[in-house]
Design a protein around this motif. Structure first.
Motif, PDB file in Angstrom:
ATOM      1  N   ILE A 166      -8.673   2.964  -5.338  1.00  0.00           N
ATOM      2  CA  ILE A 166      -8.423   4.204  -6.081  1.00  0.00           C
ATOM      3  C   ILE A 166      -6.918   4.336  -6.293  1.00  0.00           C
ATOM      4  O   ILE A 166      -6.429   4.288  -7.417  1.00  0.00           O
ATOM      5  N   THR A 167      -6.187   4.453  -5.169  1.00  0.00           N
ATOM      6  CA  THR A 167      -4.725   4.542  -5.263  1.00  0.00           C
ATOM      7  C   THR A 167      -4.044   3.194  -5.060  1.00  0.00           C
ATOM      8  O   THR A 167      -2.859   3.056  -5.328  1.00  0.00           O
ATOM      9  N   TYR A 168      -4.782   2.218  -4.552  1.00  0.00           N
ATOM     10  CA  TYR A 168      -4.273   0.851  -4.429  1.00  0.00           C
ATOM     11  C   TYR A 168      -5.451  -0.112  -4.514  1.00  0.00           C
ATOM     12  O   TYR A 168      -6.610   0.277  -4.335  1.00  0.00           O
TER      13      TYR A 168
ATOM     14  N   HIS B  56      -9.354   5.543   2.356  1.00  0.00           N
ATOM     15  CA  HIS B  56     -10.141   6.250   1.341  1.00  0.00           C
ATOM     16  C   HIS B  56      -9.485   6.129  -0.039  1.00  0.00           C
ATOM     17  O   HIS B  56     -10.109   6.466  -1.048  1.00  0.00           O
ATOM     18  N   GLY B  57      -8.249   5.628  -0.064  1.00  0.00           N
ATOM     19  CA  GLY B  57      -7.604   5.323  -1.339  1.00  0.00           C
ATOM     20  C   GLY B  57      -7.877   3.911  -1.821  1.00  0.00           C
ATOM     21  O   GLY B  57      -7.387   3.491  -2.876  1.00  0.00           O
ATOM     22  N   GLN B  58      -8.677   3.171  -1.051  1.00  0.00           N
ATOM     23  CA  GLN B  58      -8.976   1.772  -1.365  1.00  0.00           C
ATOM     24  C   GLN B  58      -9.647   1.662  -2.741  1.00  0.00           C
ATOM     25  O   GLN B  58     -10.676   2.281  -2.997  1.00  0.00           O
TER      26      GLN B  58
ATOM     27  N   LYS C 191       0.857  -1.187   0.000  1.00  0.00           N
ATOM     28  CA  LYS C 191       0.000   0.000   0.000  1.00  0.00           C
ATOM     29  C   LYS C 191       0.894   1.238   0.000  1.00  0.00           C
ATOM     30  O   LYS C 191       1.905   1.286   0.697  1.00  0.00           O
TER      31      LYS C 191
ATOM     32  N   LYS D  78      -3.684  -1.080 -10.683  1.00  0.00           N
ATOM     33  CA  LYS D  78      -3.134  -1.251  -9.339  1.00  0.00           C
ATOM     34  C   LYS D  78      -2.947  -2.725  -8.976  1.00  0.00           C
ATOM     35  O   LYS D  78      -2.473  -3.043  -7.883  1.00  0.00           O
TER      36      LYS D  78
ATOM     37  N   SER E 172       0.808   4.176   1.360  1.00  0.00           N
ATOM     38  CA  SER E 172       1.036   4.962   2.583  1.00  0.00           C
ATOM     39  C   SER E 172       1.453   4.116   3.775  1.00  0.00           C
ATOM     40  O   SER E 172       1.716   4.652   4.857  1.00  0.00           O
TER      41      SER E 172
END
Length: 270
Positions: A184-186, A180-182, A133, A198, A135
């Motif tokens: 989306i960013t990962y 909140h990146g679930q 992930k 991803k 972050s």
């Protein structure tokens, strides 16, 4: 496919290790349910992460052997989403910490590919592949700073933090914010559409390959289960709070046998 060794070990001795590894004629998978960060449960008899793990295990046994990675992710998303029937989807959209969530790594025998959905890892002929992930390392570093400050100020001891990980409690808001990146960013498996850019895909050339797939409960992945367990034991012994050369978002809690659930499967393909 030749299975060489496999192991599922929950961090808590009170939990039964079921279905964390799936082996069928067409697929091999390791599934790791997400640690709960909310008291909300879709099924009161189990955590959301465990329920998600069981749904993924179920879907793998139903999936078409011909599935591409995209086909598999789409079908898996729909399979999990059926459990949300009657739920407040708008709330789940805004509060991903309340979703059924898990990471998984799947080997497709037909496609000769490894699909990495979420935070998982594998060795292919000794070469490490992972999909962390974005972050996780930053938040783990923050927890380490908090724990070190508590130790240096006398506010806590190693023993007290192993009993009550106050440093983890301090970062829970950051962990929830990161979620909140679930998808989306990962990527994760959570019943919401998985962004394929991803999902890490490892394609294998023709010929023999030795493959190890594992959850992130092994901070150091080795070519045998015994060697991986030995390095884990060393970590737990020398740095039980996971705040030194290996930093994690949780400590090795007193009474457990590790800091996280772990699953390991080793196999060979020709």
């Amino acid at each position: 496919m030749e299975i060489k060794e496999q192991s599922i070990t929950p961090k808590s001795r009170t939990v039964e290790p079921e279905d964390g590894i799936v082996v069928t004629e067409n697929f091999i998978a390791v599934i790791d349910g997400s640690t709960s960060k909310s008291p909300v449960r879709l099924d009161p008899s189990m955590s959301n992460g465990r329920l998600c793990m069981l749904l993924i295990s179920e879907y793998i046994r139903l999936a078409s052997p011909q599935s591409s990675a995209a086909d598999f992710c789409d079908g898996l998303t729909r399979h999990i989403a059926r459990k949300y029937a009657g739920s407040d989807i708008a709330r789940l959209t805004e509060h991903p910490e309340e979703r059924l969530t898990a990471s998984c790594i799947i080997y497709s025998h037909t496609r000769r590919q490894i699909w990495m959905i979420g935070d998982c890892q594998c060795l292919v002929d000794g070469q490490l592949h992972d999909n962390p992930k974005p972050s996780e390392a930053i938040i783990a570093g923050r927890r380490a700073e908090i724990a070190l400050h508590m130790l240096q100020s006398g506010e806590a001891t190693v023993a007290s933090l192993r009993h009550d990980d106050k440093a983890r409690k301090a970062i829970i808001p950051e962990l929830i914010e990161a979620m909140h990146g679930q998808n989306i960013t990962y990527a994760v498996a959570d019943g919401f559409p998985i962004p394929m850019d991803k999902v890490r895909i490892v394609s294998l050339n023709p010929g023999r390959h030795d493959i190890i797939m594992a959850s992130d409960g092994y901070p150091f992945l080795e070519t045998t289960l015994a060697a991986s367990e030995k390095r884990l034991a060393s970590q737990l012994s020398t740095d039980p709070l996971n705040i030194s050369h290996f930093k994690a978002t949780k400590a090795y809690i007193d009474g457990n046998n590790s800091f996280d659930d772990r699953a390991y499967v080793s196999f060979r393909i020709e």
